[in-house]
Motif scaffolding. Sequence first.
Motif, PDB file in Angstrom:
ATOM      1  N   ASN A 173      13.248  22.587   2.301  1.00  0.00           N
ATOM      2  CA  ASN A 173      12.526  23.570   1.481  1.00  0.00           C
ATOM      3  C   ASN A 173      11.021  23.402   1.643  1.00  0.00           C
ATOM      4  O   ASN A 173      10.278  24.381   1.810  1.00  0.00           O
ATOM      5  CB  ASN A 173      12.921  23.434   0.009  1.00  0.00           C
ATOM      6  N   ALA A 174      10.563  22.140   1.596  1.00  0.00           N
ATOM      7  CA  ALA A 174       9.135  21.869   1.780  1.00  0.00           C
ATOM      8  C   ALA A 174       8.694  22.250   3.189  1.00  0.00           C
ATOM      9  O   ALA A 174       7.597  22.800   3.388  1.00  0.00           O
ATOM     10  CB  ALA A 174       8.847  20.399   1.501  1.00  0.00           C
ATOM     11  N   ALA A 175       9.539  21.964   4.173  1.00  0.00           N
ATOM     12  CA  ALA A 175       9.217  22.321   5.553  1.00  0.00           C
ATOM     13  C   ALA A 175       9.090  23.837   5.699  1.00  0.00           C
ATOM     14  O   ALA A 175       8.154  24.337   6.347  1.00  0.00           O
ATOM     15  CB  ALA A 175      10.295  21.785   6.495  1.00  0.00           C
ATOM     16  N   HIS A 176      10.012  24.573   5.076  1.00  0.00           N
ATOM     17  CA  HIS A 176       9.968  26.040   5.120  1.00  0.00           C
ATOM     18  C   HIS A 176       8.681  26.571   4.491  1.00  0.00           C
ATOM     19  O   HIS A 176       8.042  27.482   5.037  1.00  0.00           O
ATOM     20  CB  HIS A 176      11.174  26.619   4.387  1.00  0.00           C
ATOM     21  N   LEU A 177       8.312  26.031   3.338  1.00  0.00           N
ATOM     22  CA  LEU A 177       7.109  26.501   2.644  1.00  0.00           C
ATOM     23  C   LEU A 177       5.869  26.320   3.508  1.00  0.00           C
ATOM     24  O   LEU A 177       5.047  27.227   3.641  1.00  0.00           O
ATOM     25  CB  LEU A 177       6.948  25.743   1.323  1.00  0.00           C
ATOM     26  N   LEU A 178       5.736  25.130   4.095  1.00  0.00           N
ATOM     27  CA  LEU A 178       4.590  24.860   4.958  1.00  0.00           C
ATOM     28  C   LEU A 178       4.583  25.772   6.174  1.00  0.00           C
ATOM     29  O   LEU A 178       3.552  26.333   6.561  1.00  0.00           O
ATOM     30  CB  LEU A 178       4.630  23.404   5.424  1.00  0.00           C
ATOM     31  N   PHE A 179       5.753  25.907   6.782  1.00  0.00           N
ATOM     32  CA  PHE A 179       5.862  26.718   7.998  1.00  0.00           C
ATOM     33  C   PHE A 179       5.512  28.178   7.707  1.00  0.00           C
ATOM     34  O   PHE A 179       4.713  28.795   8.430  1.00  0.00           O
ATOM     35  CB  PHE A 179       7.275  26.618   8.556  1.00  0.00           C
ATOM     36  N   ASN A 180       6.107  28.730   6.670  1.00  0.00           N
ATOM     37  CA  ASN A 180       5.869  30.140   6.337  1.00  0.00           C
ATOM     38  C   ASN A 180       4.407  30.390   5.991  1.00  0.00           C
ATOM     39  O   ASN A 180       3.830  31.420   6.353  1.00  0.00           O
ATOM     40  CB  ASN A 180       6.765  30.569   5.179  1.00  0.00           C
ATOM     41  N   LYS A 181       3.803  29.432   5.276  1.00  0.00           N
ATOM     42  CA  LYS A 181       2.388  29.559   4.923  1.00  0.00           C
ATOM     43  C   LYS A 181       1.531  29.574   6.178  1.00  0.00           C
ATOM     44  O   LYS A 181       0.586  30.360   6.296  1.00  0.00           O
ATOM     45  CB  LYS A 181       1.982  28.406   4.007  1.00  0.00           C
TER      46      LYS A 181
END
Length: 649
Positions: A173-181
């Motif tokens: 979830n944290a990886a997704h947030l960083l990536f999408n940002k």
Amino acid sequence: MNTAIFISPTSINPPSKPFFPEIIKCRTIEDLKQIHAKLIKTRQIFDPLLSAELLRISSLSNHRDLNYARQLFYHMNQPNIFSYNTIIRAFAESSNDKDDSHEGLTIFSDMLFDETVYPNRFTFPSVLKACTRTGNSYVGKQVHGLVVKLGLDEDEFVVSNLVRMYAMCGCMNAAHLLFNKRVKYDDDVNIRGNGLSGVDGLCRRRREGNVVLWNVMVDGLVRSGDLRAARDLFDKMPERSVVSWNGIIAGYAHHGQFKDAIEIFVAMQKMNVRLNYVTLVSVLPPISRVGALDLGKWLHLYAQKKGIHIDDVLGSALIDMYSKCGSIEKALQVFQRLPKKSVITWNAIISGLAIHGCAKEAIDYFSRMEEVGIQPSDVTYISILTACSHTNMVREGKLFFKHMVTVVGLEPRIEHYCCMVDLLGRNGLLREAEECILSMPMKPDDVIWKALLGACKMHGDIEMGKRVAECLMEMAPHDSGSYVALSNMYASLGNWDEVAKVRLLMKDMDIRKDPGCSWIEINGVIHEFLVEDFSHPRAKEIHLMLLEVSERLSYIGYKQDTTQVSLNVDEEEKQNALHYHSEKIAVAFGIISTSPQTPLRVVKNLRICDDCHSSIKLISKIYRRQIVVRDRKRFHHFVDGSCSCNDNW
């Protein structure tokens, strides 16, 4: 002078004349120690640039010595940021163990308390790598906070390593947030349009960083087992490198989706992406599993033409590919031509000979291996015991097992005991096989019980088979194998009431039998067939060929072995069920798709049944074809009405 001397700093100013040329010429750590001693003697050791260069060579060069680098660092007068970054990177990238990564984090902590230096964008990739190696997402989150505080959360490679850390630690979830940002923030148009000098370099760095970021995210999704999301992201990548292609191929291969891995590889070729060493090592296992010999040969030729070094790892992958694609002769050629042979390559060729039923040859290569001074590993003994099992060499198998323990001093793993159980069970020594399981120093797993269950089915021991099957059902209640084996045993005795009970239990627990599946490669294209598969574009032609084969088999007096069908139906329906086994469909397709006398190679995911084995023997004689079938256990070379396994498989 063989050892370096560490002294405390003095008030003497370091000389201005640099000593770099001699340092650069170092070829061994002993050379470096000589120069280190000379620097101490001339008091140039207090030059921060010289000491930093000593540290770099001792920790990151080809002749690194991490213990020596550690001493150098801790005796430095006042380490600068370059020295801190160097030693942290050295510990983070160390292949020894997690303790080195922990020490790297400790040094980073010391750095934060050193008021003379501040971490920069070159510090954090190594620190985050150390967090990844230790699996410490808690520390990783604290490092992330520091990255934001220092304003480095927009740096391409810092962000990539943050995403990698979260993904490798299971925090998707944290990886997704960083990536999408990051993807949302990234706007190349704004970068190109700002009119600043050096824009081309900035664009290039950002593009490279973005490729790395996308690769990291795809890799994280692969590791989490979400291959669909990984593939979707891969397809959306604005730019791909060879690393991108290698990663998705390896991901599919790791999760057993071999045909998908090969399809990606074919797409990679169409995009004219230059293959590298990693590509070959990644795609050869899937090629091996589906038996795509033509594609494997092309890859081997590609490596030779492009000058890709065939070392023991790539060499063993090629040997494994040729062996599992049915060409043990080519596997032997690759082995003989390797300039340097390690235990890995010896294991590969011995394993290849074993699965082809060449037990005597496997034993011969085992002896040669010892003669040239290479000690067998535990993997070697798994292969040699497998060879003995496939050729009823009980006495030899027992001797090899004893040799492994008493002479070489290896502790038997459960895989070795499984080989012994298979060896004893195949030869009807069921009680001895069961005693072998019960006397093991470790707890039996489902694989070893399945080996005994298969032997019970082979020799018709229903009493033991039922006991073993019940044990397996308790151990792995949702594995279809034990239920199917027990059902087949009852069916062979005509006990349809018990068959119905087992089938009903499977239905109640929603347990489904693994479908039989076979692959055949024709002109470089892999064709897949399931049981009673009518989905192929040439299904009508295949059906007509199957009818022709059936008629010609009947003409010479062959009668189908319907005891293999565990269904309570009439004889005609049983015959129809056998008629459309996946390997028979693949063979029929091979006959209509190739010229007369062309060899056929079929790969099957399950063990070949008695009826298919008997009928394919006759098909090889009727149609004058060499037919090679690799089932879950071994190879069967059918030639002129006989099989290389001598009906023992």
